[in-house]
Enzyme design. Structure first.
Site, PDB file in Angstrom:
ATOM      1  N   ARG A   1       0.841  -1.209   0.000  1.00 22.03           N
ATOM      2  CA  ARG A   1       0.000   0.000   0.000  1.00 22.03           C
ATOM      3  C   ARG A   1       0.874   1.256   0.000  1.00 22.03           C
ATOM      4  O   ARG A   1       0.644   2.194  -0.758  1.00 22.03           O
ATOM      5  CB  ARG A   1      -0.918  -0.024   1.220  1.00 22.03           C
ATOM      6  CG  ARG A   1      -1.965   1.090   1.204  1.00 22.03           C
ATOM      7  CD  ARG A   1      -2.697   1.189   2.534  1.00 22.03           C
ATOM      8  NE  ARG A   1      -3.264  -0.084   2.946  1.00 22.03           N
ATOM      9  CZ  ARG A   1      -3.032  -0.675   4.117  1.00 22.03           C
ATOM     10  NH1 ARG A   1      -2.246  -0.117   5.011  1.00 22.03           N
ATOM     11  NH2 ARG A   1      -3.591  -1.837   4.412  1.00 22.03           N
TER      12      ARG A   1
ATOM     13  N   TYR B   1       0.946 -19.483  10.568  1.00 24.93           N
ATOM     14  CA  TYR B   1       1.992 -19.075   9.609  1.00 24.93           C
ATOM     15  C   TYR B   1       1.640 -19.561   8.199  1.00 24.93           C
ATOM     16  O   TYR B   1       1.740 -18.825   7.215  1.00 24.93           O
ATOM     17  CB  TYR B   1       3.306 -19.664  10.096  1.00 24.93           C
ATOM     18  CG  TYR B   1       4.532 -19.405   9.267  1.00 24.93           C
ATOM     19  CD1 TYR B   1       5.082 -18.130   9.179  1.00 24.93           C
ATOM     20  CD2 TYR B   1       5.183 -20.454   8.615  1.00 24.93           C
ATOM     21  CE1 TYR B   1       6.240 -17.900   8.436  1.00 24.93           C
ATOM     22  CE2 TYR B   1       6.339 -20.242   7.888  1.00 24.93           C
ATOM     23  CZ  TYR B   1       6.869 -18.963   7.792  1.00 24.93           C
ATOM     24  OH  TYR B   1       8.020 -18.752   7.068  1.00 24.93           O
TER      25      TYR B   1
ATOM     26  N   LYS C   1       1.036 -17.178   4.982  1.00 24.49           N
ATOM     27  CA  LYS C   1       1.893 -17.302   3.794  1.00 24.49           C
ATOM     28  C   LYS C   1       1.074 -17.738   2.585  1.00 24.49           C
ATOM     29  O   LYS C   1       1.305 -17.275   1.464  1.00 24.49           O
ATOM     30  CB  LYS C   1       3.031 -18.289   4.059  1.00 24.49           C
ATOM     31  CG  LYS C   1       4.053 -17.813   5.097  1.00 24.49           C
ATOM     32  CD  LYS C   1       4.793 -16.576   4.642  1.00 24.49           C
ATOM     33  CE  LYS C   1       6.060 -16.341   5.457  1.00 24.49           C
ATOM     34  NZ  LYS C   1       6.745 -15.076   5.068  1.00 24.49           N
TER      35      LYS C   1
HETATM   36  N1  LIG Z   1      14.684 -19.401   6.981  1.00 20.35           N
HETATM   37  C1  LIG Z   1      13.758 -20.248   6.545  1.00 20.35           C
HETATM   38  O1  LIG Z   1      13.891 -21.490   6.669  1.00 20.35           O
HETATM   39  C2  LIG Z   1      12.527 -19.714   5.844  1.00 20.35           C
HETATM   40  C3  LIG Z   1      11.734 -20.619   5.115  1.00 20.35           C
HETATM   41  C4  LIG Z   1      10.611 -20.160   4.465  1.00 20.35           C
HETATM   42  C5  LIG Z   1      10.275 -18.810   4.533  1.00 20.35           C
HETATM   43  N2  LIG Z   1      11.045 -17.950   5.263  1.00 20.35           N
HETATM   44  C6  LIG Z   1      10.636 -16.540   5.295  1.00 20.35           C
HETATM   45  O2  LIG Z   1      11.720 -15.750   4.850  1.00 20.35           O
HETATM   46  C7  LIG Z   1      11.615 -14.453   5.439  1.00 20.35           C
HETATM   47  C8  LIG Z   1      12.959 -14.077   6.048  1.00 20.35           C
HETATM   48  O3  LIG Z   1      13.264 -15.001   7.067  1.00 20.35           O
HETATM   49  P1  LIG Z   1      14.753 -15.269   7.560  1.00 20.35           P
HETATM   50  O4  LIG Z   1      14.893 -16.729   7.782  1.00 20.35           O
HETATM   51  O5  LIG Z   1      15.729 -14.577   6.671  1.00 20.35           O
HETATM   52  O6  LIG Z   1      14.687 -14.596   9.005  1.00 20.35           O
HETATM   53  P2  LIG Z   1      15.686 -13.594   9.763  1.00 20.35           P
HETATM   54  O7  LIG Z   1      15.229 -13.551  11.161  1.00 20.35           O
HETATM   55  O8  LIG Z   1      17.104 -13.961   9.478  1.00 20.35           O
HETATM   56  O9  LIG Z   1      15.392 -12.202   9.041  1.00 20.35           O
HETATM   57  C9  LIG Z   1      14.140 -11.582   9.162  1.00 20.35           C
HETATM   58  C10 LIG Z   1      14.345 -10.081   9.161  1.00 20.35           C
HETATM   59  O10 LIG Z   1      13.052  -9.469   9.232  1.00 20.35           O
HETATM   60  C11 LIG Z   1      13.083  -8.482  10.245  1.00 20.35           C
HETATM   61  N3  LIG Z   1      11.750  -8.350  10.824  1.00 20.35           N
HETATM   62  C12 LIG Z   1      11.069  -9.281  11.511  1.00 20.35           C
HETATM   63  N4  LIG Z   1       9.905  -8.765  11.934  1.00 20.35           N
HETATM   64  C13 LIG Z   1       9.850  -7.501  11.482  1.00 20.35           C
HETATM   65  C14 LIG Z   1       8.915  -6.456  11.615  1.00 20.35           C
HETATM   66  N5  LIG Z   1       7.778  -6.597  12.325  1.00 20.35           N
HETATM   67  N6  LIG Z   1       9.163  -5.279  10.998  1.00 20.35           N
HETATM   68  C15 LIG Z   1      10.319  -5.092  10.307  1.00 20.35           C
HETATM   69  N7  LIG Z   1      11.260  -6.034  10.178  1.00 20.35           N
HETATM   70  C16 LIG Z   1      11.023  -7.227  10.773  1.00 20.35           C
HETATM   71  C17 LIG Z   1      14.095  -8.973  11.262  1.00 20.35           C
HETATM   72  O11 LIG Z   1      14.605  -7.908  12.076  1.00 20.35           O
HETATM   73  C18 LIG Z   1      15.143  -9.597  10.361  1.00 20.35           C
HETATM   74  O12 LIG Z   1      16.117  -8.649   9.962  1.00 20.35           O
HETATM   75  C19 LIG Z   1      10.455 -14.506   6.412  1.00 20.35           C
HETATM   76  O13 LIG Z   1       9.312 -13.954   5.791  1.00 20.35           O
HETATM   77  C20 LIG Z   1      10.266 -15.995   6.646  1.00 20.35           C
HETATM   78  O14 LIG Z   1       8.955 -16.303   7.008  1.00 20.35           O
HETATM   79  C21 LIG Z   1      12.165 -18.358   5.917  1.00 20.35           C
END
Ligand SMILES: NC(=O)c1ccc[n+]([C@@H]2O[C@H](COP(=O)([O-])OP(=O)(O)OC[C@H]3O[C@@H](n4cnc5c(N)ncnc54)[C@H](O)[C@@H]3O)[C@@H](O)[C@H]2O)c1
Length: 257
Positions: free
Chosen positions: A125, A155, A159
């Site tokens: 948005r 979750y 998603k």
């Molecule tokens: N790592 C996995 O296995 C995996 C698998 C599938 C999907 N994902 C998705 O990938 C994305 C990134 O995950 P990741 O593993 O890199 O995690 P991570 O914790 O390494 O990074 C996530 C980042 O998002 C930021 N963040 C979290 N909540 C926030 C908020 N409310 N406002 C602003 N920033 C926020 C955190 O500070 C962090 O820098 C997520 O959406 C997660 O659901 C991760």
């Protein structure tokens, strides 16, 4: 250099998949606005790459942002626009899940859906007008949990919702030149696994014999955000080492000789 002269907004850009996306975008010529609730981490990582996020002429800037809060998102995106003057790519990466003893708990559902479904919508948005002006691209990070039953129903529902957000916005924004897609990662080696088992404990789920690295996901995000994907919109692309195709472990192993 697919992103020369382009500006990317990356939420969650301080860590993990988001940071890998920031690096990829910088490597390919973009100027990058990093939005994260841990801005100091992003500033430090950029400094380690020789980028001074505070300098007025640097290729990256960092904005404190909580995607749970629409006003915070609006302010961060306004800051990015003031700094760079345009937005060509929105990479909505911030999200996550921490599990809950009761998987149907009311408060937990509100929190997880607000973060993983409403959060990306708040970002879209705030960026919509600028993306229409640039005929830009949106890539949201979903999950294999949003495609099949890999656990965590709150979750998973959030998603999964991104897939229909992408399809509907692909239809409404496509005529205006904006593409909207989702990347759905399998297990990726980020800090979210630090407090649990090693992600390598899940290798048997992946036919390609390894879990993902953040750069694997960043590559797919960059592809969908680039002109190479100029005729792709409304899709959810699993990037999962074949995990959704079927587990690595052979039926024969379970059945015995
Ligand atoms: N790592 C996995 O296995 C995996 C698998 C599938 C999907 N994902 C998705 O990938 C994305 C990134 O995950 P990741 O593993 O890199 O995690 P991570 O914790 O390494 O990074 C996530 C980042 O998002 C930021 N963040 C979290 N909540 C926030 C908020 N409310 N406002 C602003 N920033 C926020 C955190 O500070 C962090 O820098 C997520 O959406 C997660 O659901 C991760």
């Amino acid at each position: 250099m697919r992103f020369d002269d382009r500006v990317a907004v990356v939420s969650g850009g301080a860590n993990g998949i988001g940071w890998a996306t920031v690096e990829r975008m910088l490597d390919e010529g973009a100027r990058v606005a990093v939005l994260d609730r841990e801005p100091e981490t992003a500033v430090r990582r950029l400094a380690e790459r020789g980028v001074d996020a505070a300098a007025s002429d640097s290729r990256a800037a960092v904005f404190a942002c909580d995607i749970l809060d629409a006003a915070s998102v609006d302010a961060a995106v306004a800051g990015a626009l003031e700094r760079f003057g345009r937005i060509d790519v929105l990479a909505s990466v911030a999200g996550g899940d921490h599990g809950n003893d009761d998987e149907l708990d009311e408060e937990y559902w509100n929190e997880i859906v607000s973060l993983n479904l409403h959060g990306p919508v708040r970002l879209i948005r705030a960026c919509r007008a600028a993306l229409i002006e640039s005929r830009g691209a949106i890539v949201m990070v979903g999950s294999v949990n949003g495609i099949a039953a890999w656990g965590e129903p709150a979750y998973a529902a959030a998603k999964s919702g991104l897939t229909l957000v992408a399809k509907n916005l692909a239809v409404s924004l496509g005529p205006l030149g904006v593409r909207v897609n989702v990347v759905a990662p399998g297990t990726v080696r980020t800090r979210i696994w630090d407090t649990q088992n090693s992600p390598d404990a899940l290798i048997a789920l992946y036919p390609l014999g390894r879990v993902g690295e953040p750069a694997d996901i960043a590559a797919a995000i960059a592809f969908l955000a680039s002109d190479e994907a100029s005729w792709i919109t409304g899709v959810t692309l699993p990037v999962d080492g074949g995990g959704l195709a079927g587990p690595r472990i052979a039926f024969k192993t379970l059945l015995g000789p």
